[in-house]
Each structure stands twice: as C-alpha cells, then as structure tokens.
Design an enzyme around this catalytic site. Structure first.
Site, PDB file in Angstrom:
ATOM      1  N   ASP A  57       3.687   9.647  -6.756  1.00 55.24           N
ATOM      2  CA  ASP A  57       3.834   9.160  -5.380  1.00 55.24           C
ATOM      3  C   ASP A  57       5.213   8.553  -5.112  1.00 55.24           C
ATOM      4  O   ASP A  57       5.442   7.962  -4.058  1.00 55.24           O
ATOM      5  CB  ASP A  57       2.771   8.085  -5.083  1.00 55.24           C
ATOM      6  CG  ASP A  57       1.455   8.674  -4.570  1.00 55.24           C
ATOM      7  OD1 ASP A  57       1.487   9.740  -3.927  1.00 55.24           O
ATOM      8  OD2 ASP A  57       0.401   8.054  -4.810  1.00 55.24           O
ATOM      9  N   ARG A  82       0.812   3.103  -9.239  1.00 51.83           N
ATOM     10  CA  ARG A  82       2.122   3.108  -8.578  1.00 51.83           C
ATOM     11  C   ARG A  82       3.005   1.932  -9.013  1.00 51.83           C
ATOM     12  O   ARG A  82       4.155   1.817  -8.553  1.00 51.83           O
ATOM     13  CB  ARG A  82       1.973   3.115  -7.048  1.00 51.83           C
ATOM     14  CG  ARG A  82       1.303   4.381  -6.504  1.00 51.83           C
ATOM     15  CD  ARG A  82       1.514   4.549  -5.008  1.00 51.83           C
ATOM     16  NE  ARG A  82       2.911   4.775  -4.669  1.00 51.83           N
ATOM     17  CZ  ARG A  82       3.380   4.779  -3.430  1.00 51.83           C
ATOM     18  NH1 ARG A  82       2.570   4.573  -2.406  1.00 51.83           N
ATOM     19  NH2 ARG A  82       4.670   4.995  -3.199  1.00 51.83           N
ATOM     20  N   ARG A 127      -3.990  -2.417   1.985  1.00 47.80           N
ATOM     21  CA  ARG A 127      -3.050  -2.499   0.872  1.00 47.80           C
ATOM     22  C   ARG A 127      -2.418  -3.896   0.774  1.00 47.80           C
ATOM     23  O   ARG A 127      -2.744  -4.654  -0.105  1.00 47.80           O
ATOM     24  CB  ARG A 127      -1.967  -1.432   1.006  1.00 47.80           C
ATOM     25  CG  ARG A 127      -2.511   0.002   0.918  1.00 47.80           C
ATOM     26  CD  ARG A 127      -3.001   0.339  -0.470  1.00 47.80           C
ATOM     27  NE  ARG A 127      -3.466   1.708  -0.585  1.00 47.80           N
ATOM     28  CZ  ARG A 127      -2.711   2.749  -0.865  1.00 47.80           C
ATOM     29  NH1 ARG A 127      -1.420   2.604  -1.067  1.00 47.80           N
ATOM     30  NH2 ARG A 127      -3.229   3.961  -0.951  1.00 47.80           N
ATOM     31  N   HIS A 156      -1.900   2.199   5.849  1.00 41.91           N
ATOM     32  CA  HIS A 156      -0.628   1.464   5.875  1.00 41.91           C
ATOM     33  C   HIS A 156      -0.232   1.344   7.351  1.00 41.91           C
ATOM     34  O   HIS A 156      -0.455   2.278   8.123  1.00 41.91           O
ATOM     35  CB  HIS A 156       0.492   2.263   5.185  1.00 41.91           C
ATOM     36  CG  HIS A 156       0.611   2.077   3.699  1.00 41.91           C
ATOM     37  ND1 HIS A 156       0.953   3.125   2.865  1.00 41.91           N
ATOM     38  CD2 HIS A 156       0.477   0.989   2.912  1.00 41.91           C
ATOM     39  CE1 HIS A 156       1.020   2.681   1.617  1.00 41.91           C
ATOM     40  NE2 HIS A 156       0.728   1.392   1.613  1.00 41.91           N
ATOM     41  N   CYS A 250       6.992   7.489   5.319  1.00 34.43           N
ATOM     42  CA  CYS A 250       6.629   7.118   3.937  1.00 34.43           C
ATOM     43  C   CYS A 250       7.708   7.559   2.959  1.00 34.43           C
ATOM     44  O   CYS A 250       7.936   6.917   1.939  1.00 34.43           O
ATOM     45  CB  CYS A 250       5.331   7.793   3.513  1.00 34.43           C
ATOM     46  SG  CYS A 250       3.924   7.410   4.516  1.00 34.43           S
TER      47      CYS A 250
HETATM   48  N1  ARG Z   1      -0.293   8.454  -1.903  1.00 35.91           N
HETATM   49  C1  ARG Z   1       0.465   7.311  -1.475  1.00 35.91           C
HETATM   50  C2  ARG Z   1      -0.405   6.085  -1.521  1.00 35.91           C
HETATM   51  O1  ARG Z   1      -1.570   6.190  -1.214  1.00 35.91           O
HETATM   52  C3  ARG Z   1       0.980   7.542  -0.090  1.00 35.91           C
HETATM   53  C4  ARG Z   1       1.883   6.445   0.369  1.00 35.91           C
HETATM   54  C5  ARG Z   1       2.350   6.652   1.766  1.00 35.91           C
HETATM   55  N2  ARG Z   1       3.341   5.729   2.111  1.00 35.91           N
HETATM   56  C6  ARG Z   1       3.415   5.060   3.271  1.00 35.91           C
HETATM   57  N3  ARG Z   1       4.448   4.366   3.502  1.00 35.91           N
HETATM   58  N4  ARG Z   1       2.420   5.070   4.127  1.00 35.91           N
HETATM   59  O2  ARG Z   1       0.026   5.005  -1.882  1.00 35.91           O
END
Ligand code: ARG
Length: 265
Positions: A57, A82, A127, A156, A250
């Site tokens: 990612d 991550r 998140r 997000h 993103c």
């Molecule tokens: N697969 C990543 C996650 O779930 C995607 C992140 C997308 N980033 C963003 N800025 N919305 O963390």
C-alpha cells in the site's frame, strides 16, 4: 509520490480490498505514471519516495505524514501491515529539511487531515484517532475541525471530501455523521456536493492546486460541477488503485505551503 512497484491486494483493511480479485500491477504502474506526468505538466514538482518490498500500500503516499511548510506530524498507522511506511516518510522528510513530530495517537496523515489554509479539517471514525487532533493543533497552530466519518466505504476523510481552494470544498454529505454535516454546511455554505455515483468511484479523492483539479475520470458529474464553479477538471484513470480503496489523492502526499491560497504559485 511512491511508484507502485510492489502494489498488491494481499490483505484487506478496508471494504474495497478483496485479496481474491486480481490486481494488474503493470496497469497500476502505468496509471500512476500518467498521474505523475499530469502533475508535472501542470507545473508541479514531484518528489519520489523509494518503494519498499513487502509494503503493497506504499503507493498511497498521502497516508505517510501531514506536512505544511517545514513542519510535519508523522503518521502512526492503525494497521500493522502498513506500519513500515511511516519511517520511510519520516526519513525522506527529514532529509528535505522538514521537522517531523513523532505522533502518539493513531493518524494516517493526509488520508484523514486536510489543509484548508486557515484550519485543518480532520476526519476520524475508522482510522485516525480523535486524540491526534490535539497533536495536530499543537504542531500547526491553527484550529482543527473534527469530522466524524460513518460509512466504511469512505474510511478516510480524503475519500469523502476535497479542499479545492481557500473557501471551496467538495464533499459527499452521507459519509458524515449528522453533526459533522451540519458543521460543514455552516463552514462551507457554497460547497460542491458530490453525487453517490461520483463518491463511489472515489471522485472526491482529488488533488486541487486552486485551479486544476486532478480527479478520477469516472467522476463525470463532479468534473462538470467543478467546471461550472470555475475550476479546471483534469481527469485521470486510477481504476487499478481503486481495488485497494485508493485514488488520486491517496497516491499524493502534498507538501503544503503555509501561506494563503492567493500566495500559492
Ligand atoms: N489500502 C489502503 C488502506 O486501506 C488505501 C489507502 C488509501 N489512502 C487514502 N489516503 N485514502 O490503508
């Protein structure tokens, strides 16, 4: 930006990610190259972060920090998979002369925090931890507007809201809790409200320089609304990144200028 050399969907940490569905990495790379050259064509300078194996990612550079001028708040990812991205961003930023404050609470950088010139719009719900908002205010010295996200497809803030210029934003109201919708309505009475169809192709996951707005080409109503409002939509295809729940914004960590919109290039 970080080239998606190791892009994959091996795990699922948002509702978009299905490890059983194939991802075409070459296609992801070529879409990303187009995005990068689009920024350059528009006159922006793109810095590159070296992709690291085992971090599929990492292409989603927006999550690596929140940066304004020579200050940043480092990221602290919610998911362990991550976590290794944060130190990569920190060393790049430090090498560029940016002071990076070590975060205490979970925050996923520009994924949840949007620089709005006189304030920071800060999402929470899936998140970033609301406790990170205090750290943000301490580092950047501007008011932080907390916004609660309620739809897991828009996990997000940058999947549901884009800052376009000093006083204009675009957003998808149903992604927000009622009190947050009300707050956004008060702060931005002239906002562009996105349709569900455009929100679902992550059309709001866009990058604006105050004039051009780079966004997913599938978000056609949003592009039309932007054009009516005086912006220049710049459509790109990032459909491969959508399989991981990401899009234009993103994939882009903006190095914001601390001054006002008028002073930006
Ligand atoms: N697969 C990543 C996650 O779930 C995607 C992140 C997308 N980033 C963003 N800025 N919305 O963390």
């Amino acid at each position: 930006m970080c080239r998606p050399d190791h892009f994959a969907v091996h795990y699922s940490i948002n509702v978009w990610m299905d490890p059983g569905r194939p991802v075409d990495r070459d296609r992801a790379v070529s879409q990303w190259e187009t995005l990068r050259s689009t920024y350059e064509r528009l006159g922006h300078r793109v810095h590159l972060l070296d992709p690291r194996p085992g971090l599929p990612d990492m292409v989603f550079a927006a999550n690596g920090a929140f940066v304004v001028g020579d200050r940043a708040l480092g990221a602290r990812f919610r998911e362990r998979v991550r976590a290794g991205e944060a130190p990569a961003h920190r060393s790049w930023l430090e090498g560029a002369g940016v002071g990076v404050r070590e975060p205490r609470a979970v925050n996923e950088g520009e994924g949840d925090f949007a620089w709005a010139f006189t304030r920071i719009l800060a999402g929470a719900g899936f998140r970033s931890d609301p406790a990170a908002h205090t750290e943000l205010a301490a580092v950047f010295g501007v008011p932080v507007v907390p916004l609660e996200l309620i739809d897991p497809r828009f996990y997000h803030l940058d999947t549901a809201l884009a800052v376009l210029d000093h006083d204009t934003i675009a957003y998808y109201p149903p992604a927000f809790a009622p009190a947050s919708r009300e707050l956004l309505g008060r702060l931005y009475p002239d906002a562009i409200l996105a349709t569900e169809a455009d929100a679902l192709v992550l059309g709001l996951n866009a990058v604006s320089d105050g004039r051009h707005v780079v966004l997913a080409e599938q978000a056609t109503d949003l592009a039309a609304a932007l054009a009516r409002t005086g912006f220049e939509p710049v459509p790109v295809d990032v459909s491969e990144l959508l399989k991981a729940g990401g899009g234009v914004k993103c994939a882009t960590l903006e190095l914001h200028h601390p001054n006002t919109a008028e002073e930006q290039p």
